[in-house]
Scaffold this motif. Structure first.
Motif, mmCIF file in Angstrom:
data_model
loop_
_atom_site.group_PDB
_atom_site.id
_atom_site.type_symbol
_atom_site.label_atom_id
_atom_site.label_comp_id
_atom_site.label_asym_id
_atom_site.label_seq_id
_atom_site.Cartn_x
_atom_site.Cartn_y
_atom_site.Cartn_z
ATOM 1 N N VAL A 1 0.862 -1.184 0.000
ATOM 2 C CA VAL A 1 0.000 0.000 0.000
ATOM 3 C C VAL A 1 0.896 1.231 0.000
ATOM 4 C CG1 VAL A 1 -1.767 1.281 1.249
ATOM 5 C CG2 VAL A 1 -1.804 -1.209 1.252
ATOM 6 N N LEU A 2 0.802 1.981 -1.074
ATOM 7 C CA LEU A 2 1.577 3.231 -1.172
ATOM 8 C C LEU A 2 0.682 4.401 -0.738
ATOM 9 C CD1 LEU A 2 3.302 2.769 -4.641
ATOM 10 C CD2 LEU A 2 4.428 2.755 -2.416
ATOM 11 N N GLY A 3 1.291 5.460 -0.370
ATOM 12 C CA GLY A 3 0.487 6.639 -0.033
ATOM 13 C C GLY A 3 1.339 7.668 0.672
ATOM 14 N N ARG A 4 0.873 8.912 0.597
ATOM 15 C CA ARG A 4 1.626 9.987 1.229
ATOM 16 C C ARG A 4 1.444 9.913 2.751
ATOM 17 N NH1 ARG A 4 0.647 15.424 -2.095
ATOM 18 N NH2 ARG A 4 2.320 16.089 -0.713
ATOM 19 N N SER A 5 2.342 10.562 3.437
ATOM 20 C CA SER A 5 2.290 10.521 4.909
ATOM 21 C C SER A 5 0.979 11.118 5.408
ATOM 22 C CB SER A 5 3.457 11.312 5.505
ATOM 23 O OG SER A 5 4.660 10.715 5.118
ATOM 24 N N GLY A 6 0.459 10.529 6.460
ATOM 25 C CA GLY A 6 -0.738 11.069 7.126
ATOM 26 C C GLY A 6 -2.015 10.762 6.398
ATOM 27 N N VAL B 1 2.141 -4.613 3.069
ATOM 28 C CA VAL B 1 3.327 -3.799 3.326
ATOM 29 C C VAL B 1 2.949 -2.346 3.063
ATOM 30 C CG1 VAL B 1 5.735 -3.379 2.707
ATOM 31 C CG2 VAL B 1 4.807 -5.690 2.560
ATOM 32 N N VAL B 2 2.939 -1.551 4.131
ATOM 33 C CA VAL B 2 2.649 -0.127 3.981
ATOM 34 C C VAL B 2 3.969 0.607 3.847
ATOM 35 C CG1 VAL B 2 1.898 1.894 5.272
ATOM 36 C CG2 VAL B 2 0.437 -0.104 5.187
ATOM 37 N N THR B 3 4.124 1.370 2.798
ATOM 38 C CA THR B 3 5.404 2.059 2.595
ATOM 39 C C THR B 3 5.243 3.212 1.614
ATOM 40 O OG1 THR B 3 7.720 1.696 1.981
ATOM 41 C CG2 THR B 3 6.090 0.531 0.695
ATOM 42 N N HIS B 4 6.238 4.083 1.542
ATOM 43 C CA HIS B 4 6.327 4.965 0.372
ATOM 44 C C HIS B 4 7.684 4.781 -0.290
ATOM 45 C CE1 HIS B 4 6.247 7.854 3.997
ATOM 46 N NE2 HIS B 4 7.394 7.238 3.977
ATOM 47 N N ASP B 5 8.289 3.626 0.012
ATOM 48 C CA ASP B 5 9.560 3.260 -0.631
ATOM 49 C C ASP B 5 9.225 2.470 -1.899
ATOM 50 O OD1 ASP B 5 11.916 2.085 -1.423
ATOM 51 O OD2 ASP B 5 12.560 1.553 0.616
ATOM 52 N N MET B 6 9.373 3.120 -3.059
ATOM 53 C CA MET B 6 8.962 2.499 -4.328
ATOM 54 C C MET B 6 9.798 1.262 -4.658
ATOM 55 S SD MET B 6 6.380 4.077 -5.320
ATOM 56 C CE MET B 6 6.188 3.479 -6.983
ATOM 57 N N ASP B 7 11.074 1.315 -4.305
ATOM 58 C CA ASP B 7 11.938 0.162 -4.577
ATOM 59 C C ASP B 7 11.424 -1.068 -3.839
ATOM 60 O OD1 ASP B 7 13.587 1.508 -6.259
ATOM 61 O OD2 ASP B 7 15.005 2.106 -4.676
ATOM 62 N N ALA C 1 -1.142 -1.014 -4.388
ATOM 63 C CA ALA C 1 -2.326 -0.153 -4.458
ATOM 64 C C ALA C 1 -1.959 1.198 -3.853
ATOM 65 C CB ALA C 1 -3.478 -0.775 -3.690
ATOM 66 N N LEU C 2 -2.735 2.189 -4.241
ATOM 67 C CA LEU C 2 -2.504 3.539 -3.704
ATOM 68 C C LEU C 2 -3.594 3.865 -2.670
ATOM 69 C CD1 LEU C 2 -0.943 6.275 -3.921
ATOM 70 C CD2 LEU C 2 -2.708 6.959 -5.551
ATOM 71 N N HIS C 3 -3.108 4.333 -1.485
ATOM 72 C CA HIS C 3 -4.058 4.794 -0.458
ATOM 73 C C HIS C 3 -4.322 6.261 -0.736
ATOM 74 C CE1 HIS C 3 -5.800 5.706 3.402
ATOM 75 N NE2 HIS C 3 -5.740 4.416 3.741
ATOM 76 N N TYR C 4 -5.517 6.545 -1.234
ATOM 77 C CA TYR C 4 -5.811 7.904 -1.689
ATOM 78 C C TYR C 4 -7.209 8.301 -1.210
ATOM 79 C CZ TYR C 4 -6.309 11.838 -4.920
ATOM 80 O OH TYR C 4 -6.518 13.087 -5.459
#
Lengths: 270, 411, 248
Positions: C32-37, C193-199, C209-212
Motif C-alpha cells: 500500500v503506497l500513499g503519502r504521509s498522514g 506492506v505499507v510504505t512509500h519506498d517504491m523500490d 495499491a494507492l491509499h488515496y
C-alpha cells in the motif's frame, strides 16, 4: 460572545478529559487488581525489578529527607514546647506527627517525584513509540505487563520506606532534642515509645499511629503507581506528550495524596 | 460500551464518590459505617459555654456528641428528677434545648435518679456532657423531660471557697503580718535570732559540727555509733526489759528494799516528810533566794544564750577534733550544708514575708486591697471569668497555632 | 483471509478512512503506497483490532474483529502479526527475551521449545550473535530484524509491515526487502506492506495499491501499476526514476 463560547468549550473539553483520565486510572487499577492472582507469579521477575526501582533507589533520598524532617520538627515544635517547660514532650509530638501523617505523606511525595514521574515517562515513551500497541498485538495485556508489577512494588515499598523515614525522623528529632533542647536521649526514647504504646487503639501488635501510617502508605503507593501509569499509558504526541504525561502524573499524584490522605485521617482519627 | 465511554462513566463515578465522601466528612461529621445513632433531648438553664460537637460521656466513656444547642423562645419549667436532697423536686426554668447524638440508646441505662452534668473538659477549658445513669431500680420513662445542669468549674469553685472564707483568711494574714513585723523589728527570741548575724553564723557553725557528729553516728563509728548500728543493742534491751519486769513483780510483792518502801507505811511517811522539805526549797528558789533562784531569775537570757552557744560550739569543736569521748564518736559530714542553706533561705523568706505583711498593713498591693476592698474583689471575680473565656479562646486557637507553626515553620 | 468492507474512521474532524474496502488472500503480498498522514497505518491497526471502525466491517479468517471477544481477539492477533515501524522492542528486555516474549506469554509452551524456536527465528535473520544485547545497544537495522524475528516466531498466517524500511539507508532497506521476500517465499502467508519506498514496493509486492482519500485505488500487479496514469502514482514513480527529488 464567540470567545466566551470558545472558553466554555475549552473548559468543557478539559473537564471531559479529566473525567476520562480519572475513569481510565480507576479502570486500569481494577484491571491490575483482577490480574494480580493470575499473573503475579508469572511476572515475579518484573515485580522484583520494580521492587528494586521503587524501594532501593529512592532509599537514600527518603532517609535524608526523613532525618532532616525530624530535626526540623524537633526544632520548631521544641521551641514552642520549651517555652511551656515541656521540651521533654517533644518525642511524643514527633512520633505522632511522623508516624501518622508526615512519614507516609513525605515518602509518597518523594516517590511521586522520583519513581512516579519515571513510571509516567517510561510508559509514556512506550506509548508514543507504539510499544504498547506492539504488546497488544502480541496479545500481552499492557496493564498486566506494565502496571500490575509497578502497583504491587509501590504497595510493598511505600510503607517500608515510610517506616524507615519515620524511624530516621525520630532519630533526627532525638539529635536536635539532645543538642538544642537538652532532652536526655533516654527520656526522649522512653517518651517516644510511651506515646506510641499508649495509643487508644491497637491493631494486632501495632499501635494505632503506626498502623494508620502504614495503611496510608499502602494507599499512597496505589495512588502514585496507578496515576503515574495511567498518565503514561494515555501519553500521545511524541516527546511533548511524554513531558505532558509526566507533569500530569506528578500534579495529579500530589492532589490525590492530599485529598485521599484527608479522607484516611478522617476515617481513623475523627 | 466502548473503552472511552467506559472511562468516562468510571471517571464520573470516581469524582462522585470523592465529592460524596467530602460532603460526608464535612457535613455529616459524626457519620460512621454500621453505627446506629440515638438522639437524646435535654433542657438546661445554663449550658456554661457548651458547644455543638462537644463530647458526651456515658459511663465515663465517649458515647457521642452534642448535636445542637437551641435557645427556646418560651422557657420550660421542668421538675428535676434527681433524688439528691439538695436538688430533688427543684423546679428548673430551662431556656436552652440540647440535642445529643449517641452511639448507644441511653434510655436502656438511664434510671430515675440519673444526672446530666455539663462539666469542664480540663483546666484549659472546653466542656463536655457527663451522663450519670443513676442507681435507682426504676428505669427512666422515655417521655420524661431531661435536665442538664452546669457543674461548677474548678476555678469557679476556688473563687467561691475564697469568698466563703474571706474573714478567717483576713485574720490569718493579719496575724502573720503582726508576727513578721515583730520578727522584723528584732523583738522576741526569734526576732533577735533572725536579726543577729553573728549568732546566725555561730549557729551555722554549730549545725556544721553537729552534722559531722551525726554523720559519724550514721556510719556506726565510735561507741554511740556502734550502739545505734549494732543489733546487739536490741537484744540487750530486751534482756534488760525482761529483768526490769521481774524486778517490778518483786517490788509489787513487797520483796527487797524498794518493795518494802512501797509496802510499809513508816517508810512512806519518811518520804512524805522529805518531799515537804523539797517543796520549801523550791519555794525559796521561786522567790529568787539562793544561788539556784538567782540563776533562774537572771534577766539576761539573751546573753546567757549567747554564752551557752559559745560553750556548745567549743564543746562540739573539741568533739570534732577528736577530743574526749564524743570526739571519738564522729567522722562523716553532709547534713550541715543543707541546714545552713535552709536557714539562709528561711532568713530571706522571713524578710520577704515581713515586707509583704508591712505593705498589707499599709493597704498596699492587690492582696491587701482585695481583703479590704469589696468592689475590687468583685472586679477580680469578673476578671477571673474573663480569664476563663480567654483560656477557652486560647485552647481553641492552640491547634491552629501549632499546625500553622508546624506547616509554615517546617516548609 | 483479510477483508475490509466499507470501513469509515474519523479522528475528530479528520475523516481518515472513507469506505475502505479490499480483500487479501493467502500468499498475496499487497503493498500500500500513499503519502504521509493519509491513514495507511490506521488501516493496518483496524486489521489487528487496535482501532475500531466507526462503520463497516473488518473480517479476519471469517471473524468480525470489532465484535470479537478477548479470546477471539487474541486468536486473531496470533494469526495476524504486526511489524511496527520502529520495531517496538521492549527496552528493558534483551533481543532474545523480546523474541521469546509472545511465546512466554502463551504460558503453555515448554521453555526448551521456546528456546529452540527463538534461536531458529533469530538464526534465520542472522541475529543469533546479537541475541543477548539490549535493544538500545544495536543498530536500527538490527532492531528491525529483531522485531521481524519476534513476528516470525509466532508463525502467523499474515504479517502486516508498517514502513519496514523507514529510517534505514538504501542498502539496509534492500536487505529488509530481501528478508520480506524470503518470509513470503513459502507462499503460505499473506502480507500487507505499507510504505512509500517504491523500490521496496516493486521488490516485494505481488500487488500494489494507492491509499488515496481514504480508499485503496489502482490496485494492480506491479507491472500494471507501473502503467497507471493516476497523478499521485505518477509522482511516486518519478521518485523511483530520480531518487532524492521526490516531492514532499
Amino acid at each position: 460572545m464567540g470567545s466566551l463560547t470558545e472558553t466554555l468549550e475549552r473548559q468543557g473539553h478539559a473537564l471531559r478529559e479529566t473525567i476520562d483520565h480519572a475513569g481510565f486510572a480507576v479502570g486500569i487499577f481494577v484491571r491490575a487488581v483482577r490480574r494480580l492472582p493470575a499473573d503475579a507469579f508469572h511476572r515475579r521477575r518484573f515485580i522484583l525489578d520494580q521492587l528494586y526501582v521503587c524501594g532501593i533507589s529512592p532509599l537514600p533520598v527518603v532517609a535524608i529527607v526523613g532525618l532532616f524532617t525530624g530535626m526540623i520538627l524537633a526544632l520548631q515544635v521544641g521551641i514552642e514546647l520549651a517555652d511551656l517547660g515541656q521540651a521533654e514532650s517533644i518525642s511524643n509530638m514527633i512520633g505522632v506527627i511522623l508516624f501518622r501523617e508526615m512519614g507516609p505523606f513525605m515518602t509518597a511525595m518523594i516517590l511521586t517525584a522520583s519513581v512516579g514521574s519515571a513510571m509516567a515517562a517510561e510508559i509514556g515513551t512506550m506509548a508514543v513509540s507504539e510499544e504498547i500497541d506492539a504488546l497488544e498485538c502480541l496479545s500481552i495485556d499492557p496493564v498486566s505487563f506494565l502496571v500490575m508489577p509497578r502497583v504491587v512494588a509501590l504497595c510493598i515499598m511505600t510503607p517500608l520506606l515510610s517506616f524507615v523515614g519515620c524511624v530516621l525522623g525520630c532519630i533526627g528529632g532525638g539529635i536536635v532534642a539532645k543538642t538544642q533542647l537538652s532532652v536526655q536521649p533516654s527520656i526522649y526514647v522512653r517518651n517516644l515509645l510511651t506515646s506510641l504504646e499508649s495509643s487508644p487503639q491497637q491493631f494486632g501488635p501495632l499501635p494505632e499511629e503506626i498502623f494508620t501510617g502504614l495503611v496510608k502508605s499502602v494507599v499512597f503507593g496505589l495512588l502514585v503507581s496507578t496515576i503515574s501509569c495511567a498518565a503514561g499509558l494515555k501519553a500521545e504526541g511524541g516527546a511533548i506528550g511524554v513531558g505532558r504525561a509526566v507533569r500530569t502524573a506528578v500534579v495529579r499524584c500530589f492532589l490525590m495524596l492530599i485529598i485521599i490522605g484527608y479522607y484516611i485521617s478522617w476515617a481513623f482519627f475523627r | 460500551m466502548n473503552a472511552r465511554r467506559q472511562d468516562i462513566v468510571l471517571g464520573v463515578f470516581f469524582f462522585a464518590a470523592l465529592i460524596g465522601l467530602g460532603i460526608v466528612t464535612i457535613v455529616e461529621s459524626d457519620f460512621a459505617f454500621g453505627v446506629e445513632r440515638h438522639d437524646l433531648v435535654a433542657y438546661s438553664d445554663d449550658v456554661g459555654y457548651l458547644r455543638p460537637g462537644d463530647p458526651v460521656l456515658l459511663f465515663g466513656m465517649s458515647a457521642g456528641k452534642v448535636a445542637s444547642i437551641t435557645r427556646l423562645d418560651e422557657p420550660r419549667l421542668i421538675i428535676h428528677p434527681s433524688t439528691q436532697p439538695t436538688v430533688a423536686g427543684r423546679e428548673v426554668r430551662c431556656t436552652v434545648r440540647l440535642d445529643l447524638r449517641l452511639d448507644v440508646d441511653p434510655y436502656e441505662y438511664l434510671k430515675a435518679d440519673h444526672r446530666i452534668l455539663i462539666e469542664d473538659r480540663g483546666l484549659l477549658g472546653g466542656k463536655l456532657v457527663r451522663i450519670e445513669t443513676g442507681v435507682d431500680d426504676a428505669r427512666l420513662s422515655r417521655d420524661a423531660p431531661l435536665v442538664a445542669l452546669a457543674a461548677e468549674s474548678a476555678i469557679q469553685g476556688l473563687g467561691g471557697l475564697i469568698e466563703e472564707n474571706r474573714q478567717p483568711l483576713n485574720e490569718i494574714l493579719n496575724n502573720v503580718a503582726d508576727v513578721t513585723a515583730h520578727v522584723n523589728r528584732g523583738e522576741g527570741p526569734l526576732g533577735r535570732l533572725v536579726r543577729d548575724d553573728e549568732l546566725a553564723d555561730r549557729l551555722s557553725e554549730t549545725i556544721d559540727s553537729v552534722r559531722d557528729v551525726t554523720s559519724g553516728l550514721a556510719k556506726g563509728e565510735g561507741t554511740l555509733g556502734r550502739l545505734l548500728k549494732d543489733g546487739q543493742l536490741y537484744d540487750d534491751a530486751r534482756v534488760f526489759m525482761s529483768d526490769l519486769r521481774s524486778a517490778m513483780e518483786r517490788v509489787k510483792r513487797g520483796e527487797g528494799s524498794l518493795g518494802r518502801l512501797l509496802q510499809e507505811d513508816g517508810l512512806y511517811q519518811r518520804v512524805d516528810t522529805i518531799l515537804a522539805d523539797a517543796q520549801g526549797v523550791m519555794a525559796d528558789v521561786a522567790a529568787g533566794k539562793g544561788s539556784l533562784g538567782k540563776l533562774l531569775h537572771e534577766s539576761g537570757l539573751y546573753d546567757d544564750l549567747h554564752a551557752t552557744v559559745g560553750d556548745v560550739l567549743a564543746l562540739v569543736q573539741d568533739a570534732r577534733d577528736g577530743k574526749g569521748t564524743v570526739g571519738r564518736l564522729l567522722v562523716d559530714e553532709s547534713l550541715f550544708v543543707e541546714a545552713r542553706d535552709f536557714f539562709a533561705t528561711a532568713g530571706r523568706v522571713g524578710e520577704r514575708i515581713e515586707s509583704i505583711a508591712t505593705d498589707m498593713q499599709e493597704g498596699k498591693g492587690l492582696l491587701a486591697a482585695l481583703l479590704s476592698d469589696e468592689k475590687l474583689a468583685n472586679d477580680l471575680r469578673n476578671i477571673l471569668d474573663q480569664v476563663l473565656g480567654a483560656v477557652e479562646d486560647a485552647r481553641e486557637t492552640a491547634p491552629v497555632r501549632s499546625v500553622g507553626s508546624l506547616l509554615f515553620g517546617t516548609f | 483471509m483479510i477483508e475490509l468492507i466499507d470501513v469509515h474512521k474519523s479522528f475528530g474532524e479528520q475523516h481518515v478512512l472513507r469506505g475502505m474496502s479490499f480483500t487479501l488472500e493467502q500468499g498475496q503480498t499487497l503493498v500500500v503506497l500513499g503519502r504521509s498522514g493519509t491513514g495507511k497505518s490506521v488501516t493496518l491497526k483496524h486489521v489487528v483490532g487496535l482501532l475500531q471502525p466507526d462503520s463497516g466491517q473488518v473480517i479476519v479468517n471469517g471473524v468480525d474483529v470489532a465484535s470479537a471477544d478477548a479470546e477471539g481477539l487474541r486468536e486473531i492477533r496470533r494469526q495476524v502479526a504486526y511489524l511496527f515501524q520502529t520495531g517496538a522492542l521492549v527496552n528493558w528486555l534483551s533481543v532474545r527475551d523480546n523474541v521469546a516474549l509472545p511465546l512466554v506469554e502463551r504460558r503453555d509452551m515448554p521453555s526448551e521449545e521456546i528456546r529452540e524456536r527463538v534461536d531458529e527465528s533469530l538464526g534465520s535473520l542472522d541475529m543469533l550473535q546479537h541475541a543477548d544485547k539490549m535493544p538500545a545497544n544495536i543498530s536500527g537495522g538490527m532492531r528491525k530484524r529483531a522485531a521481524l524475528a519476534r513476528v516470525l516466531v509466532q508463525e502467523p498466517d499474515a504479517i502486516l509491515y508498517d514502513e519496514p524500511t523507514a529510517g534505514l539507508d538504501p542498502i539496509m532497506g534492500r536487505t529488509v526487502g530481501r528478508l520480506i521476500q524470503e518470509v513470503q517465499s513459502s507462499g503460505e502467508r499473506a502480507a500487507i506492506v505499507v510504505t512509500h519506498d517504491m523500490d521496496l514496493a516493486f521488490q516485494v509486492g505481488t500487488e500494489i495499491a494507492l491509499h488515496y482519500e481514504g480508499q485503496l485505488v489502482e490496485r494492480a500487479p506491479p507491472e500494471v501499476f507501473e502503467q497507471s496514469s493516476h497523478p499521485v502514482i505518477r509522482e511516486f514513480l518519478r521518485t523511483r526514476e530520480r531518487p532524492g527529488k521526490a516531492s514532499p
